[in-house]
Structures are given as structure tokens and as C-alpha cells.
Write a protein that holds these residues in place. Structure first.
Motif, mmCIF file in Angstrom:
data_model
loop_
_atom_site.group_PDB
_atom_site.id
_atom_site.type_symbol
_atom_site.label_atom_id
_atom_site.label_comp_id
_atom_site.label_asym_id
_atom_site.label_seq_id
_atom_site.Cartn_x
_atom_site.Cartn_y
_atom_site.Cartn_z
ATOM 1 N N ASN A 1 19.173 24.203 34.391
ATOM 2 C CA ASN A 1 19.718 23.184 33.490
ATOM 3 C C ASN A 1 21.161 22.963 33.913
ATOM 4 O O ASN A 1 22.011 23.850 33.739
ATOM 5 C CB ASN A 1 19.624 23.681 32.040
ATOM 6 N N GLN B 1 23.597 21.188 32.852
ATOM 7 C CA GLN B 1 24.611 21.257 31.799
ATOM 8 C C GLN B 1 24.971 22.717 31.489
ATOM 9 O O GLN B 1 26.148 23.081 31.395
ATOM 10 C CB GLN B 1 24.069 20.565 30.551
ATOM 11 N N GLN B 2 23.944 23.535 31.362
ATOM 12 C CA GLN B 2 24.193 24.952 31.065
ATOM 13 C C GLN B 2 24.842 25.649 32.260
ATOM 14 O O GLN B 2 25.718 26.503 32.098
ATOM 15 C CB GLN B 2 22.884 25.650 30.703
ATOM 16 N N GLN C 1 29.500 28.193 34.651
ATOM 17 C CA GLN C 1 30.151 28.179 35.958
ATOM 18 C C GLN C 1 29.265 28.774 37.047
ATOM 19 O O GLN C 1 29.763 29.287 38.040
ATOM 20 C CB GLN C 1 31.512 28.859 35.892
ATOM 21 N N ALA D 1 31.640 22.063 39.485
ATOM 22 C CA ALA D 1 31.683 20.689 39.989
ATOM 23 C C ALA D 1 33.125 20.219 40.079
ATOM 24 O O ALA D 1 33.930 20.501 39.190
ATOM 25 C CB ALA D 1 30.877 19.776 39.074
ATOM 26 N N ARG D 2 33.417 19.529 41.148
ATOM 27 C CA ARG D 2 34.744 18.911 41.295
ATOM 28 C C ARG D 2 34.541 17.438 41.643
ATOM 29 O O ARG D 2 33.641 17.112 42.401
ATOM 30 C CB ARG D 2 35.563 19.601 42.383
ATOM 31 N N GLY D 3 35.411 16.607 41.071
ATOM 32 C CA GLY D 3 35.277 15.173 41.312
ATOM 33 C C GLY D 3 34.641 14.481 40.115
ATOM 34 O O GLY D 3 34.353 15.117 39.100
ATOM 35 N N LEU E 1 32.201 13.516 37.827
ATOM 36 C CA LEU E 1 30.823 13.895 37.509
ATOM 37 C C LEU E 1 29.969 12.681 37.151
ATOM 38 O O LEU E 1 28.752 12.688 37.354
ATOM 39 C CB LEU E 1 30.825 14.846 36.311
ATOM 40 N N SER E 2 30.624 11.669 36.584
ATOM 41 C CA SER E 2 29.863 10.498 36.154
ATOM 42 C C SER E 2 29.106 9.872 37.322
ATOM 43 O O SER E 2 28.025 9.310 37.144
ATOM 44 C CB SER E 2 30.789 9.464 35.524
ATOM 45 N N MET F 1 25.748 11.231 37.809
ATOM 46 C CA MET F 1 24.757 10.824 36.806
ATOM 47 C C MET F 1 23.755 9.835 37.386
ATOM 48 O O MET F 1 22.667 9.663 36.856
ATOM 49 C CB MET F 1 25.454 10.204 35.597
ATOM 50 N N LYS F 2 24.137 9.148 38.464
ATOM 51 C CA LYS F 2 23.209 8.207 39.084
ATOM 52 C C LYS F 2 21.997 8.933 39.651
ATOM 53 O O LYS F 2 20.919 8.367 39.780
ATOM 54 C CB LYS F 2 23.919 7.425 40.195
ATOM 55 N N TYR G 1 30.146 3.092 34.138
ATOM 56 C CA TYR G 1 31.437 3.728 33.889
ATOM 57 C C TYR G 1 32.588 2.841 34.360
ATOM 58 O O TYR G 1 32.512 2.198 35.397
ATOM 59 C CB TYR G 1 31.506 5.078 34.600
ATOM 60 N N GLY H 1 33.778 8.010 31.952
ATOM 61 C CA GLY H 1 32.929 8.908 32.716
ATOM 62 C C GLY H 1 33.267 10.374 32.501
ATOM 63 O O GLY H 1 32.632 11.251 33.084
ATOM 64 N N HIS H 2 34.269 10.664 31.671
ATOM 65 C CA HIS H 2 34.603 12.070 31.416
ATOM 66 C C HIS H 2 33.511 12.755 30.591
ATOM 67 O O HIS H 2 33.376 13.981 30.629
ATOM 68 C CB HIS H 2 35.956 12.168 30.703
ATOM 69 N N PRO I 1 29.871 12.295 30.826
ATOM 70 C CA PRO I 1 28.914 11.524 31.628
ATOM 71 C C PRO I 1 27.536 11.443 30.979
ATOM 72 O O PRO I 1 26.699 12.320 31.141
ATOM 73 C CB PRO I 1 28.867 12.298 32.953
ATOM 74 N N LEU I 2 27.316 10.375 30.260
ATOM 75 C CA LEU I 2 26.009 10.085 29.693
ATOM 76 C C LEU I 2 25.392 8.936 30.493
ATOM 77 O O LEU I 2 26.106 8.171 31.143
ATOM 78 C CB LEU I 2 26.145 9.709 28.215
ATOM 79 N N THR J 1 35.896 17.255 29.619
ATOM 80 C CA THR J 1 34.878 16.892 30.589
ATOM 81 C C THR J 1 34.080 18.146 30.969
ATOM 82 O O THR J 1 34.610 19.252 30.939
ATOM 83 C CB THR J 1 35.538 16.229 31.821
ATOM 84 N N ASN K 1 33.160 19.692 33.533
ATOM 85 C CA ASN K 1 33.570 20.604 34.598
ATOM 86 C C ASN K 1 35.008 21.090 34.436
ATOM 87 O O ASN K 1 35.602 21.614 35.367
ATOM 88 C CB ASN K 1 33.388 19.953 35.972
#
Lengths: 143, 384
Positions: A92, A94-95, A100, A104-106, A108-109, A112-113, B15, B53-54, B56-57, B291, B293
Motif C-alpha cells: 500500500n 500510502q502506508q 518510510q 518519495a522525492r519530487g 508526488l502528484s 498519481m497519473k 494539478y 498537488g501537495h 495528491p488525489l 504532503t 512525503n
């Protein structure tokens, strides 16, 4: 025992899977992500990237190894076992981010694609493991 | 069961794109769902976080996760609601069956969380469509629209004398803020710091006041928020743009720090500030949503040597069917202020402007009002 004993083993198996993903329908999603996505692995230590290619290229992205020479948009850092379980659909995200297990860096949105399509991609990894003679790994690693 | 209908909704196509107010398709409610014709909807910082986008849905998404309106249609199996009921809409439709629901934390409901992240119902469907493709509601709600089909478990009836605008705030801001305070270790007579006094922070202040805090310190760089904090029950308002917030908290607590410190912004450095502002043996509570992360750095030695606690509060630990009637009772007894929280109201067409104001001039809680209601929003104050 970790699934991948050495960087070479991880690069062979996961790198080979990523190479296969270049040719699947969902590969175009790299254009929606909009930049290079890098997977940084620990235990064993190595890194693999999806590098977007021009839309005129044979495939939407190429797979690159080692230290990046181009700008990286998104980075996902995890250990080899977590990566293996992720591509089997047993993590998962999200979990894993909250614990950790995946860092993730950068933006994240952008990732989502890809996420709505992961359920279509997970079976491809299991099929791939069968194809390369590692069907026993499909049930391996703690789920 | 009725057919699908066309409604107007405020959509985030992707976004960092402008809000688009457009016509979309809304399906009829299915089993366990209700169709609510919305009258008012709250504008929350989480809406802004989705836009940037912070948070992210999945997109495209109908923003808004708190609201109030009138039930127009109920699906099969819905027994506690009828067409014509005045209701508020919340955003965690707890299933009542998962491990977290059964073990007393319905705010962490597995099914509600999965639906929020995926934008889909448990069966993978959506009730909203745009350009013949799925359109996702913000956390199973999507209240910036003329109507929404939502799980019946996130809908609670409201009394006739509670105006829709005030009721809309109960959906998120009030439950999150007041709930965080009421479920904290805060004891009567304690000292409290609230870092960030937007819609949620102001309600933490109200919750702390209701709980009996002796001293409430409000920290916010916006003058309007500091003024509202004092109205809600804060005793001191600290401007971190003019003075060091930690030094100010320590000065006001005999250098001890507060018993309970709340962070209501969602910034790691402010969570660290809350931890620093808590006294030895005190508790810092992260309520704002960073966010996914983000990481926070705090002094590890303080956990053992100072017995400090750093914890979190999601949705104030609230369960709408249980907590909304209690909050309404507090409002009826003039212990909970609602009207004072409302600063500006925007039409659905002005949703983009509402979002701009949220991101650039945050103060109190703003609303989207839907004018298709037979009952115009009434802003008369009955509460404090």
C-alpha cells in the motif's frame, strides 16, 4: 534472505521488467508524469530510471542504470524486497510512504497519473517472473 | 430510481490548473447512498492542497469535502434519511465493519480511506462523469457542486434552526478542530498553544476553551486570523512575523512550555515548533495535513529525557453520526461559535476566486453557496 542478493540480480530482474513495460499500453503514462522517474534501491544498492523519449521514438521511455546524467523529476527510494512486493501489488503506497519504507522525492502528484493503472501493471510482473523462471518468487517476500 | 442528471460543478481538471465550473453528469444514488442537493460548501485548505498537488488525489476532481443541503433521493438500504431532510455532508463515511471501525477509530476507516485515495466507490465505480470519463469526488464528497451522491454514512440530519452555511462547517473544520482538542490529553486548567489559526486552528481554540484550558496561545502571521482567534477564546495572539513564536510561548508560560501544543497548518517545521513549545511531559499534536512525503526533524533526546509525546489527530478523531449532534448541542447552548467563523461567501461560478483567496489571504472559513436551493442560506446567528 532478500529476493535480490546483488545489484546485478536486481538490475537483471527489475530492470528486465521495466524494459518489458516500455512496450505495454500504459507506457505512454510517462508523458503525463512529464519527466524522468528514478528508483533508488537499498539492499542491494543500485538505481534504475525511466527516461522519457520523444513521441516519435520507438517506445515512450528507455531504462537507464547508474548515476543519472539527466534531470530527475521523481525519485522513489526503497529496498529491493519492498520493490519486489510493490510490483506484485502487495504494498500500500500510502502506508509505505507513511512508514518510510518508500521515500518519495519530487512532485508526488505527477506519480498519481500512474497509480490508477497499477492494478493493470501488477499482473504483468507476476507473468514476467514466470517467464524468466522465478515463479517461486511470486509468493515470496512477506505480503 | 431516477436517471442520471446534469449538474454544475467546480472541477479541478489537473494539478495546478484553473478551476473550471462546468456541467457534469451525476448518476442516481445506489445502495447505501443518497443524493444531496447542496446549499453551502466549505472552502478548506485541503482543497488548496489538492490543487497544488501537495495532497495528491486523482484528477479530474470535484473539490469540496464539507457541505450542507437537502436530501433529494435515497438509494436502497438507506433508512435514517428521507427526501426533504436537511443534512450536513462530511468526508469520512466510516464503514463500521473494518478493523479500525470495530476497534474504535472510525476516522481511520479502511474503506473510507481507500475511497478517498482512489476517488472511487468500493466497487471501483464513480457517480460523476465528465467527457464520458470518470470524475472523482474529493473524499467521497465533492461538495463544490449543485448536488452530490454520497455514502449515507457521511450524512447527518440537522435541525431546522441550524442554517445551512453554519451546518456546512460541521463537515470538516469544526469536527477536525474541536475533536482534536476534546480528544487530546488537555485537562481543565491546562495551557495550550495553537500554531496556525485557519478554519481548523480556530476550532481547536474553541475545543480547548470548551475543555477548560486556562491559557490559550494562538500563533498566526495573519492579523485577521489572530483577531478571530481571540474571538474564539484565545487569551494571547502571537504574530510569528514580528516575534519568535517559541520565545513568546516560553515567555508566557514561565519558560515551561505549554501542556498541549497543536499544529494546524501541515508544515514540518511548525510540527517541530509545536514539539519544542510543549513542556517537559507535554504533548504536541499534529492536526494539519502535510504532503505525504514530508518528514519532520525533532530532538530525539526529548522523547525519553523529557517524556514528551508527539502524536497526530486525523479529522479530530471524529465520527460524524456521533459527534455532529453533540456539536450542534454545543452551538445551541452558545458554547460553540459557527457564524463568526464565516468570512466570505462565493457563488459556484466564483469558486476560482474562493480558491485564490484561500491560498493568498486565508482567514476563518469561506463558503461556496449554491443558489439553486429552495431555502436561501440563512446567516442568522443562534450560537454564541
Amino acid at each position: 534472505m532478500p529476493i535480490f542478493d546483488t545489484p546485478e540480480a536486481l538490475e537483471t530482474i527489475l530492470g528486465g521488467f521495466f524494459e518489458r513495460l516500455r512496450f505495454v499500453e500504459q507506457a505512454y503514462l510517462i508523458y503525463q508524469i512529464g519527466g524522468t522517474m528514478e528508483f533508488v534501491f537499498r539492499k542491494p544498492d543500485t538505481r534504475i530510471r525511466w527516461v522519457p523519449q520523444p513521441k516519435t521514438a520507438a517506445t515512450p521511455f528507455t531504462v537507464a542504470y547508474g548515476v543519472p546524467t539527466e534531470p530527475v523529476l521523481l525519485t522513489f527510494e526503497q529496498d529491493g524486497d519492498t520493490a519486489h512486493r510493490f510490483w506484485l501489488g502487495r504494498v500500500n503506497l500510502q502506508q509505505a510512504l507513511a512508514r518510510q519504507q518508500v521515500v518519495a522525492r519530487g512532485p508526488l502528484s505527477r506519480a498519481m497519473k500512474l497509480i490508477p493503472h497499477l492494478d493493470e501493471i501488477y499482473p504483468l510482473y507476476a507473468h514476467y517472473l514466470e517467464d524468466v523462471g522465478h515463479a517461486e518468487w511470486i509468493g515470496g517476500a512477506r505480503s | 430510481m431516477s436517471a442520471s442528471r446534469l449538474i454544475r460543478a467546480a472541477i479541478l481538471p489537473d494539478y495546478d490548473q484553473p478551476i473550471e465550473v462546468t456541467t457534469v453528469t451525476l448518476d442516481a444514488p445506489q445502495h447505501g447512498e443518497v443524493l444531496v442537493r447542496l446549499v453551502a460548501a466549505g472552502v478548506c485548505h485541503s482543497d488548496g492542497h489538492v490543487v497544488t498537488g501537495h495532497l495528491p488525489l486523482p484528477t479530474p476532481i470535484v473539490l469540496g469535502h464539507e457541505g450542507a443541503g437537502v436530501v433529494e433521493e435515497v438509494g436502497m438500504g438507506v433508512t435514517h434519511l428521507r427526501p426533504g431532510d436537511r443534512v450536513m455532508v462530511s468526508w469520512i463515511p466510516a464503514c463500521g465493519h473494518c478493523w479500525w471501525c470495530v476497534n474504535g477509530q472510525p476516522e481511520l476507516c479502511e474503506q473510507a480511506n481507500t475511497s478517498a485515495v482512489s476517488g472511487e466507490r468500493p466497487d471501483g465505480s464513480t457517480r460523476l462523469h465528465w467527457h464520458n470519463a470518470p470524475l472523482y469526488p474529493f473524499s467521497s464528497a465533492g461538495t463544490w457542486a449543485e448536488a452530490a451522491v454520497v455514502p449515507a454514512t457521511s450524512v447527518v440530519p440537522i435541525p431546522d434552526h441550524l442554517p445551512y452555511a453554519e451546518a456546512a462547517l460541521l463537515g470538516c473544520a469544526v469536527q477536525t478542530g474541536v475533536g482534536a482538542a476534546l480528544r487530546s490529553p488537555l485537562r481543565p486548567g491546562d495551557t495550550v498553544a495553537v500554531i496556525g489559526c485557519g478554519g481548523v486552528g480556530l476550532n481547536i481554540i474553541q475545543g480547548a476553551r470548551i475543555r477548560g484550558a486556562s491559557t490559550i496561545l494562538a500563533v498566526d502571521p495573519a492579523a485577521e486570523n489572530r483577531e478571530l482567534a481571540l474571538i474564539m477564546g484565545a487569551h494571547h495572539a502571537i504574530n510569528p512575523a514580528q516575534e519568535d513564536a517559541l520565545t513568546a510561548v516560553l515567555d508566557l508560560t514561565d519558560d515551561r512550555g505549554v501542556d498541549v501544543a497543536f499544529e494546524a497548518v501541515g508544515q514540518p517545521e511548525l510540527i517541530a515548533l509545536a514539539f519544542a513549545a510543549a513542556r517537559r511531559g507535554g504533548t504536541a499534536i499534529a492536526v494539519g495535513v502535510p504532503t505525504p512525503n514530508a518528514t519532520v526533524s525533532v530532538n530525539a533526546f526529548a522523547f525519553a529525557s523529557q517524556e514528551k509525546t508527539l502524536t497526530g489527530s486525523w479529522f479530530g478523531g471524529s465520527y460524524a453520526p456521533r459527534d455532529v449532534p453533540r456539536l450542534i448541542a454545543l452551538w445551541e447552548r452558545q458554547q460553540l461559535q459557527l457564524t463568526s467563523l464565516i468570512r466570505r461567501q462565493y457563488s459556484l461560478d466564483a469558486a476560482g476566486e474562493a480558491l485564490y483567496q484561500l491560498l493568498h489571504h486565508p482567514a476563518g472559513r469561506n463558503l461556496i453557496t449554491l443558489h439553486s436551493s429552495p431555502v436561501p442560506p440563512d446567516i442568522s446567528e443562534k450560537g454564541a
